[in-house]
Motif scaffolding. Sequence first.
Motif, PDB file in Angstrom:
ATOM      1  N   GLY A 242       0.839  -1.193   0.000  1.00  0.00           N
ATOM      2  CA  GLY A 242       0.000   0.000   0.000  1.00  0.00           C
ATOM      3  C   GLY A 242       0.872   1.238   0.000  1.00  0.00           C
ATOM      4  O   GLY A 242       2.106   1.145   0.015  1.00  0.00           O
ATOM      5  N   PRO A 243       0.223   2.432  -0.021  1.00  0.00           N
ATOM      6  CA  PRO A 243       0.975   3.690  -0.082  1.00  0.00           C
ATOM      7  C   PRO A 243       1.988   3.855   1.051  1.00  0.00           C
ATOM      8  O   PRO A 243       3.109   4.310   0.798  1.00  0.00           O
ATOM      9  CB  PRO A 243      -0.122   4.757   0.023  1.00  0.00           C
ATOM     10  N   ALA A 244       1.634   3.467   2.275  1.00  0.00           N
ATOM     11  CA  ALA A 244       2.538   3.670   3.410  1.00  0.00           C
ATOM     12  C   ALA A 244       3.787   2.803   3.265  1.00  0.00           C
ATOM     13  O   ALA A 244       4.914   3.280   3.422  1.00  0.00           O
ATOM     14  CB  ALA A 244       1.822   3.371   4.715  1.00  0.00           C
ATOM     15  N   LYS A 245       3.579   1.528   2.928  1.00  0.00           N
ATOM     16  CA  LYS A 245       4.702   0.610   2.736  1.00  0.00           C
ATOM     17  C   LYS A 245       5.587   1.071   1.571  1.00  0.00           C
ATOM     18  O   LYS A 245       6.816   1.025   1.655  1.00  0.00           O
ATOM     19  CB  LYS A 245       4.168  -0.808   2.477  1.00  0.00           C
ATOM     20  N   ALA A 246       4.937   1.527   0.489  1.00  0.00           N
ATOM     21  CA  ALA A 246       5.698   1.980  -0.680  1.00  0.00           C
ATOM     22  C   ALA A 246       6.596   3.156  -0.305  1.00  0.00           C
ATOM     23  O   ALA A 246       7.773   3.193  -0.674  1.00  0.00           O
ATOM     24  CB  ALA A 246       4.742   2.372  -1.811  1.00  0.00           C
ATOM     25  N   LYS A 247       6.048   4.086   0.464  1.00  0.00           N
ATOM     26  CA  LYS A 247       6.842   5.263   0.854  1.00  0.00           C
ATOM     27  C   LYS A 247       8.015   4.836   1.740  1.00  0.00           C
ATOM     28  O   LYS A 247       9.151   5.276   1.536  1.00  0.00           O
ATOM     29  CB  LYS A 247       5.963   6.271   1.596  1.00  0.00           C
TER      30      LYS A 247
END
Length: 335
Positions: free
Chosen positions: A107-112
């Motif tokens: 998800g976005p958090a993991k990707a960042k």
Amino acid sequence: KRKATDNAGNPNQDLCDFLIDLANYERNVSKNIFKYNAYRKAAATLSGLPERVKNGQEAKKLSGIGEKIAKKIDEFLSTGKLQKLEDIKKDESNVAINLLTRVSGIGPAKAKELVDKGIKTLEDLKKHQDKLNHHQKIGLKYFEDFEKRIPRKEIEKIEKIIKNSIAKSNEEYIVTICGSYRRGKKESGDIDVLLTHPTYTSKEKESKKKMSVLKDIVECLERKKFIVDTISLGSTKFMGVCQVPNNTEKPFRRLDIRLAAYDQYYCGVLYFTGNDLFNKNMRAHALEKNYTLNEYTLKRLTPEGTPGKAEKITCEEDIFQILGLPYKEPKDRNL
Ligand code: DCP
Ligand code: MG
Ligand code: MN
């Protein structure tokens, strides 16, 4: 992630594409789900038009397209691009975050978090698998295949395989392929299977014996060489990977199986058929009528706002009728 607006000969495909790019940027980078949904809704509206949009003014008359999106449509029609998107694409960490969120399970958090550690490409990810959980590892392993849309014909074949194998173990199982397939789409992103059995009711849901129902089905489909990988398996929800047996040129596909209680089956069918925006609207409408609707039940709310006992639902039509709504066929639930 994938383009839900790809339908054959969409005369506004390029406009839909830039709206989906903007939507993904809002979800993955800005974490603004409100804007994400707004751009997706606009793209869905445009993808359903039989003709090319002439200008923003004309587009503004359509549902889900306001002043700001109309302006972007004008900019795109006159310059062939969108400056906002060009600027976004100039920032390599934006591009990397967008890429990594295309891996199932990231998800976005993991990707960042990964991009902040300098992990920006699929090659980087392959070298740093220790930083991924089981779901994300599977997502990476099948990255190319999971991005491929599944033709309706293939899901028809898969429907037969699943129904035949399950019927062999017990004739009484009821199996419905839901999701975009049930909404009549020519292509789908994954396969969503809903399952129940007359003896599996909400009262017995937690009993020991019932806990193994889904596990047994999954094992049966593994023996058929249809299920090839498991992302997760609980008592009511399986997430995994399948492939048409004896057909190694066919891509690996994402498969979701849910087990619903027999007396809750049609709330499950409604939910799992979607789409997600339709579900949101349906729930909001239920609340206006003092009902609460979820994937299990429809319940009337007392004046104090607490849910009463579940309504008896024997088909999807019952849900619409109780809520005072005209019935909508699955193909008309593509919001
Ligand atoms: N669903 C939902 N809200 C979510 C996720 C799912 O209401 N956040 C429901 C509606 C979806 C259904 O579950 O239609 C299946 O989810 P999918 O993600 O598989 O979506 P679709 O089958 O609609 O589309 P795709 O072709 O991309 O699989
Ligand atoms: Mg689906
Ligand atoms: Mn799914």
